[in-house]
Design a protein around this motif. Structure first.
Motif, PDB file in Angstrom:
ATOM      1  N   ILE A  19       0.831  -1.204   0.000  1.00 16.70           N
ATOM      2  CA  ILE A  19       0.000   0.000   0.000  1.00 16.70           C
ATOM      3  C   ILE A  19       0.869   1.259   0.000  1.00 16.70           C
ATOM      4  O   ILE A  19       0.744   2.119  -0.865  1.00 16.70           O
ATOM      5  CB  ILE A  19      -0.955   0.032   1.214  1.00 16.70           C
ATOM      6  N   LYS A  20       1.766   1.355   0.958  1.00 16.56           N
ATOM      7  CA  LYS A  20       2.555   2.582   1.136  1.00 16.56           C
ATOM      8  C   LYS A  20       3.582   2.821   0.038  1.00 16.56           C
ATOM      9  O   LYS A  20       3.757   3.947  -0.413  1.00 16.56           O
ATOM     10  CB  LYS A  20       3.255   2.559   2.491  1.00 16.56           C
ATOM     11  N   ASP A  21       4.272   1.781  -0.391  1.00 17.74           N
ATOM     12  CA  ASP A  21       5.371   1.980  -1.331  1.00 17.74           C
ATOM     13  C   ASP A  21       4.905   2.376  -2.730  1.00 17.74           C
ATOM     14  O   ASP A  21       5.599   3.112  -3.420  1.00 17.74           O
ATOM     15  CB  ASP A  21       6.247   0.727  -1.418  1.00 17.74           C
ATOM     16  N   PHE A  22       3.746   1.866  -3.135  1.00 18.18           N
ATOM     17  CA  PHE A  22       3.281   2.159  -4.494  1.00 18.18           C
ATOM     18  C   PHE A  22       1.858   2.707  -4.533  1.00 18.18           C
ATOM     19  O   PHE A  22       1.241   2.775  -5.585  1.00 18.18           O
ATOM     20  CB  PHE A  22       3.394   0.909  -5.380  1.00 18.18           C
ATOM     21  N   LYS A  23       1.338   3.085  -3.373  1.00 18.68           N
ATOM     22  CA  LYS A  23       0.019   3.698  -3.288  1.00 18.68           C
ATOM     23  C   LYS A  23      -1.042   2.900  -4.053  1.00 18.68           C
ATOM     24  O   LYS A  23      -1.792   3.435  -4.864  1.00 18.68           O
ATOM     25  CB  LYS A  23       0.070   5.151  -3.751  1.00 18.68           C
ATOM     26  N   MET A  24      -1.066   1.619  -3.779  1.00 18.98           N
ATOM     27  CA  MET A  24      -2.019   0.712  -4.428  1.00 18.98           C
ATOM     28  C   MET A  24      -3.448   1.166  -4.123  1.00 18.98           C
ATOM     29  O   MET A  24      -3.795   1.437  -2.978  1.00 18.98           O
ATOM     30  CB  MET A  24      -1.791  -0.711  -3.931  1.00 18.98           C
ATOM     31  N   GLN A  25      -4.260   1.253  -5.148  1.00 15.05           N
ATOM     32  CA  GLN A  25      -5.660   1.649  -5.027  1.00 15.05           C
ATOM     33  C   GLN A  25      -6.526   0.415  -4.766  1.00 15.05           C
ATOM     34  O   GLN A  25      -6.110  -0.708  -5.001  1.00 15.05           O
ATOM     35  CB  GLN A  25      -6.124   2.352  -6.303  1.00 15.05           C
ATOM     36  N   ASP A  26      -7.761   0.657  -4.322  1.00 21.93           N
ATOM     37  CA  ASP A  26      -8.676  -0.442  -4.017  1.00 21.93           C
ATOM     38  C   ASP A  26      -8.878  -1.386  -5.204  1.00 21.93           C
ATOM     39  O   ASP A  26      -8.869  -2.601  -5.041  1.00 21.93           O
ATOM     40  CB  ASP A  26     -10.035   0.092  -3.558  1.00 21.93           C
ATOM     41  N   CYS A  27      -9.072  -0.825  -6.386  1.00 20.77           N
ATOM     42  CA  CYS A  27      -9.315  -1.678  -7.556  1.00 20.77           C
ATOM     43  C   CYS A  27      -8.074  -2.505  -7.887  1.00 20.77           C
ATOM     44  O   CYS A  27      -8.192  -3.680  -8.266  1.00 20.77           O
ATOM     45  CB  CYS A  27      -9.775  -0.857  -8.760  1.00 20.77           C
ATOM     46  N   ASP A  28      -6.877  -1.928  -7.725  1.00 19.24           N
ATOM     47  CA  ASP A  28      -5.646  -2.680  -7.944  1.00 19.24           C
ATOM     48  C   ASP A  28      -5.515  -3.800  -6.911  1.00 19.24           C
ATOM     49  O   ASP A  28      -5.111  -4.914  -7.230  1.00 19.24           O
ATOM     50  CB  ASP A  28      -4.412  -1.776  -7.839  1.00 19.24           C
ATOM     51  N   PHE A  29      -5.881  -3.478  -5.670  1.00 16.73           N
ATOM     52  CA  PHE A  29      -5.799  -4.470  -4.608  1.00 16.73           C
ATOM     53  C   PHE A  29      -6.726  -5.648  -4.891  1.00 16.73           C
ATOM     54  O   PHE A  29      -6.353  -6.806  -4.700  1.00 16.73           O
ATOM     55  CB  PHE A  29      -6.130  -3.846  -3.244  1.00 16.73           C
ATOM     56  N   LEU A  30      -7.932  -5.362  -5.352  1.00 14.69           N
ATOM     57  CA  LEU A  30      -8.881  -6.434  -5.660  1.00 14.69           C
ATOM     58  C   LEU A  30      -8.343  -7.349  -6.761  1.00 14.69           C
ATOM     59  O   LEU A  30      -8.459  -8.575  -6.675  1.00 14.69           O
ATOM     60  CB  LEU A  30     -10.237  -5.857  -6.057  1.00 14.69           C
ATOM     61  N   VAL A  31      -7.749  -6.754  -7.780  1.00 15.65           N
ATOM     62  CA  VAL A  31      -7.147  -7.550  -8.856  1.00 15.65           C
ATOM     63  C   VAL A  31      -6.009  -8.409  -8.297  1.00 15.65           C
ATOM     64  O   VAL A  31      -5.912  -9.603  -8.599  1.00 15.65           O
ATOM     65  CB  VAL A  31      -6.649  -6.641 -10.003  1.00 15.65           C
TER      66      VAL A  31
END
Length: 92
Positions: free
Chosen positions: A41-53
């Motif tokens: 999350i912190k290092d690449f600012k992963m978004q919710d939609c990216d996380f779900l994928v």
């Protein structure tokens, strides 16, 4: 990937590959920065939609189901790999 052939290193490499694919906006230099110590999350600012994928791709690749409680424990690549290995060993 069969349980007998699972190594932590191979799972980490696979998780990194899936992570890079899930957040497709990384340029080549950023892709090289992803390591087992990457905070997803912190290092690449992963978004919710990216996380779900990312979550769905991990579950599909390793045939595991990761709960919300699992994700609360695992935010670094190496922690995710360890969680997958634990899940595979508990649910062969």
């Amino acid at each position: 990937m069969t349980n007998e052939k699972i190594t932590r290193e191979s799972v980490i490499k696979e998780v990194i590959s899936i992570f890079i694919d899930a957040i497709a906006f990384l340029d080549e230099d950023e892709k090289k920065m992803v390591s087992e110590n990457t905070h997803i999350i912190k290092d690449f600012k992963m978004q919710d939609c990216d996380f779900l994928v990312f979550d769905m791709d991990l579950e599909k690749r390793f045939s595991v189901k990761l709960s919300n409680e699992d994700w609360e424990q695992a935010v670094h690549i190496h922690e995710i790999a360890d969680l997958i290995i634990k899940n595979l060993r508990e649910n062969p």
